[in-house]
Design a protein around this motif. Structure first.
Motif: not given
Length: 200
Positions: A69-76, A111-127
């Motif tokens: 998650a830390q490696a994610l950058q807007p514009g990818m 106890p069960p583990q659950q995690r979610k990550v949601a990514l939002f794009f604008k066109g073809d680039l990560l916003e």
């Protein structure tokens, strides 16, 4: 004159019906035994609580660690995100600009583990992206390894003192290491691949 002969005790003619008192006493003993079983059963745990069936670990979805998650950058671009996190678990036809990474892990007795990550794009680039609290890679691996007792990472590098002690205890390894340290390659002779005079 007729002579009387004694019949053996197992002869069918000698069977006697049990008296009514004996039958009543047997019935009362049976009722008492059944009622005792009911009261004992209330005090003892049931067999179902003592023996539980084995349940396998269930791991579903995409594992996204804190480092990823830390490696994610807007514009990818989308291919760059896919290379980093893998294919998303959920993509919607109606929300083409959103990728969802969902992870669930169930283990018996935990106890069960659950995690979610949601990514939002604008066109073809990560916003931007939204994520639950994510574990580090080491934390995630240690949560899967049930045999691991402590979180202490073993030291993988020997100290100078340990190396000297090893060389003292193993003199043949010291002799084997000398040709490599001098830089001269040891002379090696190999048998010929083909015998002389052999025809193909």
């Amino acid at each position: 004159m007729h002579q009387l002969t004694a019949l053996p005790p197992s002869h069918p003619g000698l069977r006697q019906k049990p008296s009514r008192l004996v039958r009543v006493l047997c019935a009362l003993a049976g009722v008492a035994a059944l009622s005792a079983c009911g009261s004992i059963g209330d005090k003892l745990p049931s067999v179902g609580s003592l023996v539980t069936p084995y349940k396998i670990d269930i791991l579903q979805g995409n594992v996204v660690t804190r480092e990823q998650a830390q490696a994610l950058q807007p514009g990818m671009t989308r291919p760059q995100v896919r290379d980093l996190l893998g294919s998303p678990l959920l993509t919607s036809v109606f929300h083409a600009d959103r990728w969802d990474y969902v992870f669930t892990f169930s283990r018996q007795g935990q106890p069960p583990q659950q995690r979610k990550v949601a990514l939002f794009f604008k066109g073809d680039l990560l916003e931007r992206f939204e994520a639950d609290e994510l574990p580090s890679e080491a934390d995630f691996v240690s949560s899967l390894d049930v045999r691991r007792k402590s979180d202490k990472v073993p030291v993988l590098q020997a100290t100078e003192e340990q190396l000297k002690k090893f060389q003292e205890n193993n003199p043949e390894s010291k002799d084997a290491a000398t040709p490599a340290s001098t830089g001269a390659a040891p002379a090696t002779s190999y048998p010929p691949l083909e015998t002389p005079g052999a025809s193909r």
